[in-house]
Design an enzyme around this catalytic site. Structure first.
Site, mmCIF file in Angstrom:
data_model
loop_
_atom_site.group_PDB
_atom_site.id
_atom_site.type_symbol
_atom_site.label_atom_id
_atom_site.label_comp_id
_atom_site.label_asym_id
_atom_site.label_seq_id
_atom_site.Cartn_x
_atom_site.Cartn_y
_atom_site.Cartn_z
ATOM 1 N N GLY A 54 83.913 -41.998 -46.067
ATOM 2 C CA GLY A 54 82.855 -42.995 -46.152
ATOM 3 C C GLY A 54 83.225 -44.135 -47.080
ATOM 4 O O GLY A 54 83.159 -43.988 -48.302
ATOM 5 N N GLY B 96 81.676 -46.956 -47.604
ATOM 6 C CA GLY B 96 80.527 -47.855 -47.684
ATOM 7 C C GLY B 96 80.470 -48.484 -49.063
ATOM 8 O O GLY B 96 81.494 -48.653 -49.735
ATOM 9 N N LYS B 97 79.248 -48.797 -49.493
ATOM 10 C CA LYS B 97 79.100 -49.501 -50.771
ATOM 11 C C LYS B 97 79.724 -48.693 -51.911
ATOM 12 O O LYS B 97 80.465 -49.236 -52.735
ATOM 13 C CB LYS B 97 77.612 -49.750 -51.052
ATOM 14 C CG LYS B 97 76.961 -50.701 -50.049
ATOM 15 C CD LYS B 97 75.532 -51.035 -50.401
ATOM 16 C CE LYS B 97 74.567 -49.903 -50.225
ATOM 17 N NZ LYS B 97 74.375 -49.464 -48.827
ATOM 18 N N VAL B 98 79.440 -47.397 -51.953
ATOM 19 C CA VAL B 98 79.973 -46.581 -53.047
ATOM 20 C C VAL B 98 81.466 -46.311 -52.853
ATOM 21 O O VAL B 98 82.273 -46.447 -53.779
ATOM 22 C CB VAL B 98 79.208 -45.240 -53.170
ATOM 23 C CG1 VAL B 98 79.793 -44.405 -54.290
ATOM 24 C CG2 VAL B 98 77.723 -45.471 -53.397
ATOM 25 N N GLY B 99 81.844 -45.917 -51.634
ATOM 26 C CA GLY B 99 83.240 -45.566 -51.357
ATOM 27 C C GLY B 99 84.206 -46.698 -51.712
ATOM 28 O O GLY B 99 85.307 -46.451 -52.218
ATOM 29 N N LYS C 123 59.240 -39.208 -55.276
ATOM 30 C CA LYS C 123 59.843 -39.885 -54.135
ATOM 31 C C LYS C 123 58.709 -40.292 -53.204
ATOM 32 O O LYS C 123 57.623 -39.706 -53.266
ATOM 33 C CB LYS C 123 60.791 -38.918 -53.409
ATOM 34 C CG LYS C 123 61.814 -39.583 -52.523
ATOM 35 C CD LYS C 123 63.096 -39.889 -53.238
ATOM 36 C CE LYS C 123 64.083 -40.531 -52.290
ATOM 37 N NZ LYS C 123 65.395 -40.717 -52.913
HETATM 38 N N1 LIG Z 1 74.277 -46.453 -53.198
HETATM 39 C C1 LIG Z 1 73.866 -45.678 -54.188
HETATM 40 O O1 LIG Z 1 73.554 -46.144 -55.288
HETATM 41 C C2 LIG Z 1 73.817 -44.185 -54.007
HETATM 42 C C3 LIG Z 1 73.299 -43.417 -55.061
HETATM 43 C C4 LIG Z 1 73.287 -42.020 -54.937
HETATM 44 C C5 LIG Z 1 73.737 -41.458 -53.767
HETATM 45 N N2 LIG Z 1 74.209 -42.236 -52.751
HETATM 46 C C6 LIG Z 1 74.688 -41.579 -51.534
HETATM 47 O O2 LIG Z 1 76.074 -41.849 -51.369
HETATM 48 C C7 LIG Z 1 76.382 -41.976 -49.982
HETATM 49 C C8 LIG Z 1 77.016 -43.334 -49.727
HETATM 50 O O3 LIG Z 1 76.111 -44.342 -50.115
HETATM 51 P P1 LIG Z 1 76.408 -45.874 -49.810
HETATM 52 O O4 LIG Z 1 75.398 -46.645 -50.586
HETATM 53 O O5 LIG Z 1 77.862 -46.149 -49.977
HETATM 54 O O6 LIG Z 1 76.022 -45.923 -48.270
HETATM 55 P P2 LIG Z 1 76.623 -46.886 -47.159
HETATM 56 O O7 LIG Z 1 75.663 -46.803 -46.019
HETATM 57 O O8 LIG Z 1 76.956 -48.229 -47.739
HETATM 58 O O9 LIG Z 1 78.012 -46.202 -46.781
HETATM 59 C C9 LIG Z 1 78.134 -45.042 -46.028
HETATM 60 C C10 LIG Z 1 79.442 -45.187 -45.234
HETATM 61 O O10 LIG Z 1 79.699 -43.950 -44.583
HETATM 62 C C11 LIG Z 1 80.167 -44.237 -43.280
HETATM 63 N N3 LIG Z 1 79.941 -43.055 -42.432
HETATM 64 C C12 LIG Z 1 78.809 -42.658 -41.810
HETATM 65 N N4 LIG Z 1 79.027 -41.510 -41.135
HETATM 66 C C13 LIG Z 1 80.320 -41.179 -41.348
HETATM 67 C C14 LIG Z 1 81.143 -40.097 -40.925
HETATM 68 N N5 LIG Z 1 80.670 -39.118 -40.138
HETATM 69 N N6 LIG Z 1 82.440 -40.079 -41.325
HETATM 70 C C15 LIG Z 1 82.937 -41.058 -42.112
HETATM 71 N N7 LIG Z 1 82.199 -42.106 -42.547
HETATM 72 C C16 LIG Z 1 80.918 -42.168 -42.170
HETATM 73 C C17 LIG Z 1 79.377 -45.458 -42.866
HETATM 74 O O11 LIG Z 1 80.033 -46.147 -41.796
HETATM 75 C C18 LIG Z 1 79.364 -46.261 -44.151
HETATM 76 O O12 LIG Z 1 80.499 -47.108 -44.256
HETATM 77 C C19 LIG Z 1 75.071 -41.728 -49.245
HETATM 78 O O13 LIG Z 1 74.987 -40.366 -48.904
HETATM 79 C C20 LIG Z 1 74.024 -42.062 -50.275
HETATM 80 O O14 LIG Z 1 72.801 -41.361 -50.037
HETATM 81 C C21 LIG Z 1 74.279 -43.572 -52.860
#
Ligand SMILES: NC(=O)c1ccc[n+]([C@@H]2O[C@H](COP(=O)([O-])OP(=O)(O)OC[C@H]3O[C@@H](n4cnc5c(N)ncnc54)[C@H](O)[C@@H]3O)[C@@H](O)[C@H]2O)c1
Length: 352
Positions: A176, A178-181, A76
């Site tokens: 959450g 976000g992109k994954v959710g 990393k």
């Molecule tokens: N994108 C990937 O490929 C990937 C891979 C492995 C792990 N992750 C992990 O998965 C998680 C989500 O990733 P992502 O890419 O969707 O990120 P993202 O930033 O697109 O989404 C995160 C979402 O969580 C919301 N959020 C923040 N604080 C919050 C809270 N207290 N309560 C409710 N919602 C809240 C944000 O508003 C946002 O919509 C992160 O922890 C990331 O490290 C992501």
């Protein structure tokens, strides 16, 4: 923590005064192959904080990559600075030259504060970069296979708990959107689950109510975990499971995308004591690294998806091992990862 009290193979401090680059690259292990892990661009309070983070994160990547079945070690990097103010072409390219100088011992990718466009810039100086944009031969948005992998891990946990690898008829709480959710919501609805979700962003909530009106929305994660849930999917930030939240869980399974869901060592035991089945975060969320790692061979989405689909088997294997050895799944996952690193890594001692 002193640097040499850790088990890292190599830690490199990189400095370019003119561009303002201050970066640390940590290679935890190359037992399985070149170390792969993203670059976090973050305004750490101190160099010590940056060092601590990169040592922890690189160790985590070794375990994640090992269980993802990748022939890659764990590494990393962190860039110490404010991505909004300090990011520039010279800084990213200077960083790329330091990555190149490691001669392929470390492959970089995106992380918090870095994006596919940044990796395109880094790639001007190094071959050892993944997570580039699709137009530059990259894998694009890794959240697609992260969500797919989380869904596969959740199916395996459902089978272990209820005897059938489906979420049909179950109620899943997603913290959450976000992109994954967002992608995960679709997988779950398609499978016949009902979804209740929360997010701190009004935009994310608007997206949910217009795209999937059947999804119930609640105001906070606190409210979400108190709902009657079968599965809880933390998909926002780390530390979702702690001494306060675990006693409140109604869900019988926790499986989500967020990294570092267990707030501190010992939480895995609290979950086990409450008979909550925890699908380890770094196992079920490895679809993203599987997606970007595929770039090293020349990106092929179908191949990467097939690999991410194996998260189902790995999760099942871990849950079975946990039962057999009488340990929490998080401990079983670490054991399995360490076993693969030792057994496969050892083969390099055979001279060819
Ligand atoms: N994108 C990937 O490929 C990937 C891979 C492995 C792990 N992750 C992990 O998965 C998680 C989500 O990733 P992502 O890419 O969707 O990120 P993202 O930033 O697109 O989404 C995160 C979402 O969580 C919301 N959020 C923040 N604080 C919050 C809270 N207290 N309560 C409710 N919602 C809240 C944000 O508003 C946002 O919509 C992160 O922890 C990331 O490290 C992501």
């Amino acid at each position: 923590m002193g640097v040499f009290t850790t088990s890292h193979e190599q830690v490199v401090f990189c400095h370019d005064r003119q561009s303002g680059l201050r970066a640390i690259i940590a290679v935890y292990s190359t037992a399985l192959g070149p170390a792969l892990g993203g670059t976090r661009f973050y305004p750490y309070a101190s160099e010590e904080d940056a060092l601590h983070d990169v040592l922890e994160l690189s160790r985590g990547m070794a375990y994640k990559n090992a269980l993802a079945g990748l022939d890659l070690g764990g590494g990393k990097a962190v860039i110490w600075g404010d991505p909004d103010k300090d990011k520039s072409e010279p800084l990213l390219r200077a960083y790329g030259r330091f990555v190149q100088s490691l001669g392929g011992r470390y492959y970089t990718a995106c992380d918090v504060g870095t994006y596919v466009q940044d990796m395109d810039v880094v790639a001007k100086e190094t071959r050892f970069v993944t997570g580039r944009s699709e137009s530059h031969g990259g894998a694009g948005d890794s959240s697609v296979l992260t969500a797919y992998g989380v869904f596969q891990g959740m199916r395996a946990a459902a089978e272990h708990r209820w005897g059938s690898p489906t979420l049909a008829g179950r109620r899943v709480g997603i913290a959450g959107l976000g992109k994954v959710g967002k992608h995960l919501t679709k997988h779950l609805l398609d499978d016949g689950a009902s979804v209740v979700a929360t997010d701190v962003s009004a935009r994310a909530l608007d997206w949910a109510s217009s795209t999937y009106p059947q999804v119930d929305l609640v105001d906070s994660s606190d409210e979400l975990i108190r709902q009657q849930l079968d599965v809880y999917a933390p998909c926002a930030l780390g530390g979702a499971l702690d001494d306060e939240t675990v006693p409140l869980l109604t869900a019988k399974i926790v499986a989500g995308a967020a990294n570092n869901q267990l707030a501190h060592p010992g939480v895995e035991k609290l979950l086990a004591d409450r008979d909550v089945l925890y699908a380890p975060d770094y196992v079920v969320n490895s679809g993203g690294v599987i997606q970007v790692a595929d770039e090293i061979e020349g990106f092929n989405f179908a191949r990467a998806k097939e690999r991410a689909g194996r998260i189902y088997d790995t999760t099942k294997q871990i849950l079975q091992l946990a039962t057999a050895e009488g340990v929490p799944p998080a401990v079983a996952a670490d054991r399995l990862a360490e076993r693969r690193m030792a057994e496969v890594g050892r083969l390099r001692t055979i001279l060819v």
